[in-house]
Design a protein around this motif. Structure first.
Motif, PDB file in Angstrom:
ATOM      1  N   SER A 165       0.770  -1.245   0.169  1.00 46.05           N
ATOM      2  CA  SER A 165      -0.057  -0.054  -0.131  1.00 46.05           C
ATOM      3  C   SER A 165       0.821   1.293  -0.010  1.00 46.05           C
ATOM      4  CB  SER A 165      -0.829  -0.002   1.370  1.00 46.05           C
ATOM      5  OG  SER A 165      -1.841  -1.030   1.144  1.00 46.05           O
ATOM      6  N   ILE A 166       0.331   2.378  -0.573  1.00 47.53           N
ATOM      7  CA  ILE A 166       0.971   3.633  -0.634  1.00 47.53           C
ATOM      8  C   ILE A 166      -0.098   4.411  -0.012  1.00 47.53           C
ATOM      9  CG2 ILE A 166       1.869   5.463  -1.997  1.00 47.53           C
ATOM     10  CD1 ILE A 166       3.187   3.555  -3.921  1.00 47.53           C
ATOM     11  N   VAL A 167       0.348   5.374   0.923  1.00 48.08           N
ATOM     12  CA  VAL A 167      -0.563   6.364   1.574  1.00 48.08           C
ATOM     13  C   VAL A 167      -0.040   7.607   1.724  1.00 48.08           C
ATOM     14  CG1 VAL A 167      -1.839   6.617   3.797  1.00 48.08           C
ATOM     15  CG2 VAL A 167      -1.247   4.210   3.191  1.00 48.08           C
ATOM     16  N   ALA A 168      -0.885   8.715   1.230  1.00 44.26           N
ATOM     17  CA  ALA A 168      -0.336  10.241   1.251  1.00 44.26           C
ATOM     18  C   ALA A 168      -1.512  11.033   1.414  1.00 44.26           C
ATOM     19  CB  ALA A 168       0.362  10.276  -0.052  1.00 44.26           C
ATOM     20  N   LYS A 169      -1.227  12.265   1.840  1.00 45.83           N
ATOM     21  CA  LYS A 169      -2.445  13.170   1.839  1.00 45.83           C
ATOM     22  C   LYS A 169      -2.300  14.100   0.495  1.00 45.83           C
ATOM     23  CE  LYS A 169      -3.078  14.528   6.598  1.00 45.83           C
ATOM     24  NZ  LYS A 169      -3.248  15.659   7.485  1.00 45.83           N
ATOM     25  N   ASP A 170      -0.992  14.032  -0.096  1.00 50.40           N
ATOM     26  CA  ASP A 170      -0.955  14.760  -1.315  1.00 50.40           C
ATOM     27  C   ASP A 170      -1.536  14.050  -2.428  1.00 50.40           C
ATOM     28  OD1 ASP A 170      -0.219  16.110  -3.402  1.00 50.40           O
ATOM     29  OD2 ASP A 170       1.931  16.420  -2.960  1.00 50.40           O
ATOM     30  N   PRO A 171      -2.565  14.636  -3.079  1.00 50.55           N
ATOM     31  CA  PRO A 171      -3.328  13.833  -4.131  1.00 50.55           C
ATOM     32  C   PRO A 171      -2.316  13.423  -5.275  1.00 50.55           C
ATOM     33  CG  PRO A 171      -4.099  16.050  -3.801  1.00 50.55           C
ATOM     34  CD  PRO A 171      -3.221  15.844  -2.692  1.00 50.55           C
ATOM     35  N   LYS A 172      -1.280  14.409  -5.579  1.00 46.25           N
ATOM     36  CA  LYS A 172      -0.413  14.156  -6.663  1.00 46.25           C
ATOM     37  C   LYS A 172       0.254  12.875  -6.496  1.00 46.25           C
ATOM     38  CE  LYS A 172       0.249  19.224  -7.505  1.00 46.25           C
ATOM     39  NZ  LYS A 172       1.339  20.130  -7.725  1.00 46.25           N
ATOM     40  N   VAL A 173       0.680  12.464  -5.155  1.00 45.56           N
ATOM     41  CA  VAL A 173       1.538  11.063  -4.992  1.00 45.56           C
ATOM     42  C   VAL A 173       0.736  10.103  -5.383  1.00 45.56           C
ATOM     43  CG1 VAL A 173       2.473   9.718  -2.966  1.00 45.56           C
ATOM     44  CG2 VAL A 173       2.708  12.196  -3.107  1.00 45.56           C
ATOM     45  N   LEU A 174      -0.574   9.959  -5.515  1.00 44.40           N
ATOM     46  CA  LEU A 174      -1.264   8.745  -5.732  1.00 44.40           C
ATOM     47  C   LEU A 174      -1.549   8.743  -7.246  1.00 44.40           C
ATOM     48  CD1 LEU A 174      -3.623   7.876  -2.682  1.00 44.40           C
ATOM     49  CD2 LEU A 174      -1.287   6.971  -3.359  1.00 44.40           C
ATOM     50  N   ASP A 175      -1.900  10.198  -7.707  1.00 39.55           N
ATOM     51  CA  ASP A 175      -2.140  10.399  -8.956  1.00 39.55           C
ATOM     52  C   ASP A 175      -0.983   9.973 -10.052  1.00 39.55           C
ATOM     53  OD1 ASP A 175      -4.530  11.678  -8.167  1.00 39.55           O
ATOM     54  OD2 ASP A 175      -3.801  13.649  -8.704  1.00 39.55           O
ATOM     55  N   ALA A 176       0.088  10.117  -9.370  1.00 40.49           N
ATOM     56  CA  ALA A 176       1.339   9.307 -10.358  1.00 40.49           C
ATOM     57  C   ALA A 176       1.313   7.902 -10.528  1.00 40.49           C
ATOM     58  CB  ALA A 176       2.684   9.949  -9.487  1.00 40.49           C
ATOM     59  N   ILE A 177       0.657   7.206  -9.637  1.00 39.59           N
ATOM     60  CA  ILE A 177       0.548   5.739  -9.986  1.00 39.59           C
ATOM     61  C   ILE A 177      -0.727   5.490 -10.431  1.00 39.59           C
ATOM     62  CG2 ILE A 177       2.426   5.135  -8.063  1.00 39.59           C
ATOM     63  CD1 ILE A 177       0.071   4.316  -6.152  1.00 39.59           C
ATOM     64  N   ASP A 178      -1.745   6.420 -10.881  1.00 42.71           N
ATOM     65  CA  ASP A 178      -3.111   5.869 -11.154  1.00 42.71           C
ATOM     66  C   ASP A 178      -2.935   4.796 -12.216  1.00 42.71           C
ATOM     67  OD1 ASP A 178      -5.865   6.833 -10.878  1.00 42.71           O
ATOM     68  OD2 ASP A 178      -5.620   7.139 -13.000  1.00 42.71           O
ATOM     69  N   SER A 179      -1.976   4.926 -13.134  1.00 47.53           N
ATOM     70  CA  SER A 179      -1.802   3.910 -14.233  1.00 47.53           C
ATOM     71  C   SER A 179      -1.731   2.483 -13.587  1.00 47.53           C
ATOM     72  CB  SER A 179      -0.971   4.376 -15.335  1.00 47.53           C
ATOM     73  OG  SER A 179       0.320   4.482 -14.661  1.00 47.53           O
ATOM     74  N   TRP A 180      -1.332   2.203 -12.354  1.00 53.53           N
ATOM     75  CA  TRP A 180      -1.028   0.999 -11.911  1.00 53.53           C
ATOM     76  C   TRP A 180      -2.357   0.336 -11.696  1.00 53.53           C
ATOM     77  CZ3 TRP A 180       3.058   2.023  -7.686  1.00 53.53           C
ATOM     78  CH2 TRP A 180       4.346   2.254  -8.303  1.00 53.53           C
ATOM     79  N   ASN A 181      -3.424   0.831 -11.527  1.00 55.25           N
ATOM     80  CA  ASN A 181      -4.779   0.254 -11.493  1.00 55.25           C
ATOM     81  C   ASN A 181      -4.833  -0.535  -9.969  1.00 55.25           C
ATOM     82  OD1 ASN A 181      -5.865   0.985 -13.832  1.00 55.25           O
ATOM     83  ND2 ASN A 181      -4.714  -0.510 -15.014  1.00 55.25           N
ATOM     84  N   TRP A 182      -4.127   0.068  -9.198  1.00 55.09           N
ATOM     85  CA  TRP A 182      -4.212  -0.507  -7.628  1.00 55.09           C
ATOM     86  C   TRP A 182      -5.667  -0.197  -7.211  1.00 55.09           C
ATOM     87  CZ3 TRP A 182       0.865   0.125  -4.587  1.00 55.09           C
ATOM     88  CH2 TRP A 182       1.922  -0.828  -5.108  1.00 55.09           C
ATOM     89  N   THR A 183      -6.046  -0.946  -6.082  1.00 53.28           N
ATOM     90  CA  THR A 183      -7.292  -0.871  -5.326  1.00 53.28           C
ATOM     91  C   THR A 183      -7.196   0.670  -4.415  1.00 53.28           C
ATOM     92  OG1 THR A 183      -7.396  -2.958  -5.502  1.00 53.28           O
ATOM     93  CG2 THR A 183      -9.045  -1.960  -4.171  1.00 53.28           C
ATOM     94  N   ASP A 184      -8.179   1.154  -4.588  1.00 50.76           N
ATOM     95  CA  ASP A 184      -8.303   2.408  -3.544  1.00 50.76           C
ATOM     96  C   ASP A 184      -8.440   1.633  -2.227  1.00 50.76           C
ATOM     97  OD1 ASP A 184      -8.330   4.191  -5.187  1.00 50.76           O
ATOM     98  OD2 ASP A 184     -10.383   4.631  -5.554  1.00 50.76           O
ATOM     99  N   GLY A 185      -7.717   2.365  -1.028  1.00 50.68           N
ATOM    100  CA  GLY A 185      -7.894   1.725   0.342  1.00 50.68           C
ATOM    101  C   GLY A 185      -6.501   0.831   0.714  1.00 50.68           C
ATOM    102  N   LEU A 186      -6.615   0.420   1.708  1.00 55.17           N
ATOM    103  CA  LEU A 186      -5.480  -0.451   2.137  1.00 55.17           C
ATOM    104  C   LEU A 186      -5.743  -1.967   1.949  1.00 55.17           C
ATOM    105  CD1 LEU A 186      -5.024   1.104   5.899  1.00 55.17           C
ATOM    106  CD2 LEU A 186      -3.630   1.603   3.874  1.00 55.17           C
ATOM    107  N   ARG A 187      -7.043  -2.276   1.467  1.00 54.70           N
ATOM    108  CA  ARG A 187      -7.106  -3.654   1.179  1.00 54.70           C
ATOM    109  C   ARG A 187      -7.307  -4.010  -0.544  1.00 54.70           C
ATOM    110  NH1 ARG A 187     -12.218  -7.324   1.398  1.00 54.70           N
ATOM    111  NH2 ARG A 187     -13.205  -5.209   2.256  1.00 54.70           N
ATOM    112  N   PRO A 188      -5.885  -4.696  -0.961  1.00 55.16           N
ATOM    113  CA  PRO A 188      -6.076  -4.663  -2.201  1.00 55.16           C
ATOM    114  C   PRO A 188      -7.228  -5.898  -2.813  1.00 55.16           C
ATOM    115  CG  PRO A 188      -4.466  -5.847  -1.405  1.00 55.16           C
ATOM    116  CD  PRO A 188      -4.814  -5.238  -0.240  1.00 55.16           C
ATOM    117  N   ALA A 189      -7.938  -5.662  -3.815  1.00 54.53           N
ATOM    118  CA  ALA A 189      -8.749  -6.500  -4.400  1.00 54.53           C
ATOM    119  C   ALA A 189      -8.312  -7.669  -4.910  1.00 54.53           C
ATOM    120  CB  ALA A 189      -9.720  -5.813  -5.455  1.00 54.53           C
ATOM    121  N   HIS A 190      -9.194  -8.828  -4.940  1.00 50.21           N
ATOM    122  CA  HIS A 190      -8.632 -10.042  -5.268  1.00 50.21           C
ATOM    123  C   HIS A 190      -7.902 -10.093  -6.676  1.00 50.21           C
ATOM    124  CE1 HIS A 190      -8.262 -14.329  -5.718  1.00 50.21           C
ATOM    125  NE2 HIS A 190      -9.044 -14.312  -6.646  1.00 50.21           N
TER     126      HIS A 190
END
Length: 522
Positions: free
Chosen positions: A470-495
Motif C-alpha cells: 500500500s502507498i498512503v499519502a495526503k498529497d493527491p499528486k502522490v497517488l495520481d502518479a501511480i494511477d496507471s498502476w490500477n491499484w485498489t483504493d484503500g488499504l485492502r487490495p482487491a482479489h
C-alpha cells in the motif's frame, strides 16, 4: 525415506529399492575387505540421504522449497536463534544436541547395519544370490507393469533419484551464482545523477515499512481474513478522516515462510534475490537500492529503525542509511514477545521520538526505512495496543506478555496458529496506521508491504507467494502518479488487483516519481 509430510505413509516403506538389489549384487562379488568398506560407505550414504530428506521435509513445511545442500547450512544458526527466542535456551540446547546426535546416530547405525548385512550375505552366498535374483525379477515385473500400493510404486529407485537431484542442485547453484553476478551488474538507474532521481518526491517525508509475514493469506484466508479485512477497512476509513488516501496492490515475494531479508532486498534492489548466495552478491555490489536512491539525491537524510537486528548489520551501506537504530538502541526495558524484541507500537513511538519528530539538518527531507516484527512466528504471545502516552520504556508490556499465549501451545495447534497470526497482523497494521494518524503530516508518504507469506501450515499448502503493498499519502499528486498502476483504493487490495514480481517494484516506483533511467551495464 519420504521427503514430504504427505509422503510419510506406511506404504512408502514397503517398496522394493533398486539400489538395494544392485548393492547386494556388488557386495556378493567382492572379497571381504572391500566388501565391508563399500558396505560401510554405502550405509553412511543411505543414512545421509535420510537426513537430507528430513531437512527437505522441514524446509518444504516452513519455507515452501527444498533444502539446498550448498546454500542452506548458513540458515541453521538463525533456526537456533528462533528456537531459543521461542522455546527458551534450555529447550533450544536440548533440541540442538538431540539433532546433532540423531544425525551421527542415523549415519553411523545405518553404516553398521549395512556392514552386518554384507557379512550375512557372504555367509549365505548361495541363498543370498538366489534371493537377490528373485527380488530383482520381482522389481523388474513391478516396474514394467506399473504396480503400486496406495499410489506408491512398488518398484522404487528413490535413493538414486535423490542423489541425481542433489547433483543437479549443486550444478544449478554454481551456474546461478555466475549468471546472477552478471545480472546484478546491469542497472537501469545505476548511472542516474542524484538530481534526476525521484524529483516528484522532493520535500516529502518518505517512509518505507515492511510488516513481517504480512501475506495474501491474511486478507483472503477464511480463518485469518475476517479480522484482518475488518481492521484494514476500519483503518482506511480512519485515515480518510485524517485526510489520507491509499492505493494497494500485490507483489509476488522472492521468499516464503521466512528469510525476510530476501524480500527486503528484492523489493529495494529490483533484483530477484531468492537465495542466500544471491543476497550476498547483492549486498556486496554497488547496485542502486531504492532507499539509497533517496540518499543519492543529496536532499534526504536516511535513517533505519530495525528492532529485529541484534548484531552487526553491514547491509546498512547497501541500503544507503546514514543512521540505523537496532534492537539495543531504542531504550526498550520491557519483555520480548518470542522472537520479536519489542512490540511494534513501541518501536514506532521510538521512531517518532528519536527520528521523525526531529528536523533534518541543512533543510533536508527524510527517508526512513522500518522493519516491524510483532507478526513474526510463532505469533505468541501477541502485544496489545496501549495508550501512546503510556508506552514509557516498554515496561507497560510486562503484564500483557505474561497474560499472552505460550509459544509452545500455539506452535502445536495449526488452527490456533492461523488465528493468532491473523491477530498479530491486525495489531501491527493498527499500530502503524494509528502512528500515521497521530504523527504524520501533509508531506508524509508511507509505503508499507509484507516481506513474505507465513509458513505453509498457516498460509496453506498451495498458497501463492503474494504479499499486499500500500502507498498512503495526503498529497493527491502522490497517488495520481501511480494511477496507471490500477491499484485498489484503500488499504485492502482487491482479489483481482494487479500482481507484479516483487523485483519489479523499484523501477516502477522510480519511474512513476520522475526518475530518469541512465543504465549501468555489465
Amino acid at each position: 525415506m519420504p521427503n514430504t509430510i504427505g509422503g510419510l505413509k506406511p506404504a512408502m516403506f514397503v517398496r522394493i529399492p533398486a539400489e538395494a538389489i544392485i548393492g547386494a549384487v556388488v557386495l556378493l562379488s567382492l572379497p571381504r575387505r572391500p566388501r565391508l568398506v563399500l558396505a560401510a560407505l554405502g550405509g553412511a550414504v543411505v543414512g545421509a540421504l535420510a537426513i537430507v530428506d528430513v531437512f527437505n521435509i522441514g524446509f518444504l513445511e516452513y519455507l515452501g522449497r527444498p533444502f539446498n545442500i550448498i546454500l542452506d547450512w548458513s540458515l541453521l544458526p538463525d533456526a537456533r536463534g528462533y528456537l531459543q527466542d521461542t522455546l527458551g535456551t534450555t529447550t533450544e540446547l536440548a533440541i540442538t544436541v538431540g539433532a546433532v546426535l540423531l544425525v551421527f546416530l542415523v549415519i553411523g547405525l545405518v553404516a553398521l547395519a549395512a556392514v552386518r548385512l554384507a557379512d550375512q550375505l557372504a555367509r549365505s552366498r548361495g541363498r543370498a544370490t538366489r534371493g537377490t535374483l528373485i527380488v530383482g525379477t520381482v522389481w523388474i515385473t513391478c516396474n514394467a507393469l506399473g504396480l503400486s500400493l496406495t499410489g506408491a510404486p512398488l518398484a522404487s529407485q528413490k535413493a538414486a533419484a535423490v542423489l541425481k537431484t542433489q547433483v543437479q542442485t549443486v550444478r544449478a547453484t554454481l551456474r546461478d551464482e555466475a549468471d546472477f553476478q552478471k545480472v546484478a551488474k546491469v542497472d537501469a538507474f545505476g548511472n542516474t545523477p542524484g538530481s534526476q532521481l525521484v524529483p516528484a518526491l522532493r520535500g516529502k517525508d518518505m517512509i518505507f515499512t515492511f510488516i513481517e509475514s504480512y501475506g495474501r493469506s491474511a486478507i483472503e484466508d477464511p480463518i485469518e481474513a475476517p479480522g484482518v479485512d475488518k481492521t484494514l477497512d476500519a483503518q482506511t476509513a480512519m485515515l480518510k478522516k485524517a485526510g489520507y488516501a491509499a492505493k494497494s496492490g500485490w507483489l509476488t515475494s522472492a521468499t516464503y515462510g521466512g528469510s525476510s531479508w530476501l524480500g527486503h532486498s528484492t523489493t529495494m534492489s529490483g533484483l530477484w534475490v531468492s537465495n542466500q548466495q544471491r543476497y550476498r552478491t547483492v549486498m556486496a555490489s554497488d547496485h542502486l537500492s531504492l532507499t539509497k536512491a533517496f540518499k543519492k539525491t543529496g536532499d534526504f537524510d536516511t535513517v533505519g529503525v530495525m528492532p529485529g537486528i541484534q548484531k552487526g548489520w553491514p547491509e546498512q551501506s547497501f541500503y544507503g542509511l546514514d543512521k540505523v537504530y537496532n534492537a539495543f538502541q531504542l531504550g526498550y526495558k520491557g519483555p520480548k514477545f518470542s522472537w520479536s524484541t519489542m512490540p511494534d507500537q513501541y518501536a514506532l513511538q521510538q521512531f517518532q521520538e528519536r527520528v521523525h519528530s526531529k528536523k533534518p539538518a541543512d533543510g533536508k527531507s527524510r527517508m526512513s526505512f522500518l522493519i516491524l516484527t510483532s507478526s513474526h512466528q510463532p505469533w505468541a504471545p501477541i502485544p496489545k495496543m496501549v495508550p501512546w502516552d503510556q508506552l514509557g520504556d516498554g515496561s507497560v508490556f510486562n503484564a500483557i506478555q505474561k497474560a499472552g499465549n505460550k509459544a509452545s501451545d500455539v506452535i502445536a495447534d495449526t488452527t490456533k496458529s492461523r488465528q493468532e497470526y491473523g491477530k498479530s497482523v491486525q495489531y501491527t497494521v493498527t499500530a502503524l496506521t494509528q502512528w500515521l494518524q497521530r504523527y504524520g503530516n501533509d508531506n508524509t508518504v508511507l509505503v508499507f508491504l509484507g516481506d513474505h507469506q507465513p509458513i505453509a501450515r498457516v498460509s496453506g499448502n498451495h498458497a501463492s507467494r503474494d504479499v499486499p503493498i500500500s502507498i498512503v499519502a495526503k498529497d493527491p499528486k502522490v497517488l495520481d502518479a501511480i494511477d496507471s498502476w490500477n491499484w485498489t483504493d484503500g488499504l485492502r487490495p482487491a482479489h483481482n488487483a494487479p500482481v507484479w514480481k516483487m523485483s519489479a517494484f523499484r523501477d516502477k516506483f522510480l519511474a512513476a516519481y520522475g526518475s530518469t533511467p541512465h543504465p549501468k551495464k555489465n
